[in-house]
Write an enzyme that holds these catalytic residues in place. Structure first.
Site, PDB file in Angstrom:
ATOM      1  CB  CYS A  76     -14.692  20.387 -11.801  1.00  0.00           C
ATOM      2  SG  CYS A  76     -14.607  18.824 -10.882  1.00  0.00           S
ATOM      3  CG  HIS A 170     -17.300  22.730  -8.658  1.00  0.00           C
ATOM      4  ND1 HIS A 170     -18.056  22.602  -9.801  1.00  0.00           N
ATOM      5  CD2 HIS A 170     -16.750  21.515  -8.426  1.00  0.00           C
ATOM      6  CE1 HIS A 170     -17.978  21.364 -10.244  1.00  0.00           C
ATOM      7  NE2 HIS A 170     -17.191  20.679  -9.432  1.00  0.00           N
ATOM      8  CD  GLU A 172     -19.189  26.049 -10.536  1.00  0.00           C
ATOM      9  OE1 GLU A 172     -19.435  24.838 -10.657  1.00  0.00           O
ATOM     10  OE2 GLU A 172     -18.024  26.513 -10.496  1.00  0.00           O
TER      11      GLU A 172
END
Length: 197
Positions: A76, A170, A172
């Site tokens: 990002c 994202h 994660e």
């Protein structure tokens, strides 16, 4: 040891992913810490804030130098920082590690965030996943050195250039460990082999 640029953004989530993969991780807050790591993650967050904090302590040149030998993953805002240019922001000093042009916040505000189905291919590995796009950038142009790894609809959402990877989403935040494992577990194994030789 893999470093996560820990100036702003959700860098803790990347540390949790690496911990879950048994890959040693450390927060990077000062440029000289780059000497202690074998790979770097530039996390999502607010790209203008990350840029300002990087400039205060002289990170830009040091990360560029680091990128000549070791892999970097940008997610990002991290992808924005790694880009060659930003179409809708001339105030950010990009790292020019990935030969791409991006647009910040291209999908709209926080309320316009969404989960998208993506397919990722790297060499002989393949993954279908649901990826969160949160105030995500769009990749508008890519150079000849850049390989497209994934698209969502017609938008490029994952790219690779040499040892470096950029994602507009994202991983994660959604349990996608594919990139962390592919990039950094491989890096750790290579280091172990070199040390044993």
């Amino acid at each position: 040891m893999i470093g996560i640029l820990a100036l702003q953004g959700n860098y803790h989530a990347h540390i949790r992913v690496l911990d879950g993969l048994n890959i040693s991780a450390m927060e990077i807050k000062y440029p000289d810490q780059l000497n202690s790591i074998n790979g770097l993650i530039i996390p999502g967050g607010e790209s203008t804030t990350i840029n300002d904090l990087m400039a205060r302590v002289g990170f830009h040149d040091e990360i560029k130098r680091f990128s000549k030998k070791k892999p970097i993953l940008g997610t990002c805002a991290g992808l924005i920082m790694m880009s060659a240019s930003i179409k809708n922001d001339s105030q950010i000093t990009t790292l020019n590690i990935l030969d791409i042009e991006v647009a910040r916040n291209a999908y709209g505000r926080q309320t316009d965030s969404f989960i998208g189905e993506i397919n990722i291919r790297i060499n002989d590995q393949n993954l279908n996943a649901k990826a969160p796009f949160i105030r995500a950038p769009k990749i508008l142009k890519i150079g000849d050195s850049v390989e497209v790894l994934s698209k969502h609809n017609s938008d490029i959402v994952a790219v690779k250039s040499g040892n470096h990877y950029g994602l507009t989403f994202h991983p994660e935040l959604s349990g996608i460990t594919f990139f962390h494992n592919y990039i950094f577990a491989k890096q750790n194994e290579a280091i172990k082999e070199n040390n044993a030789a």
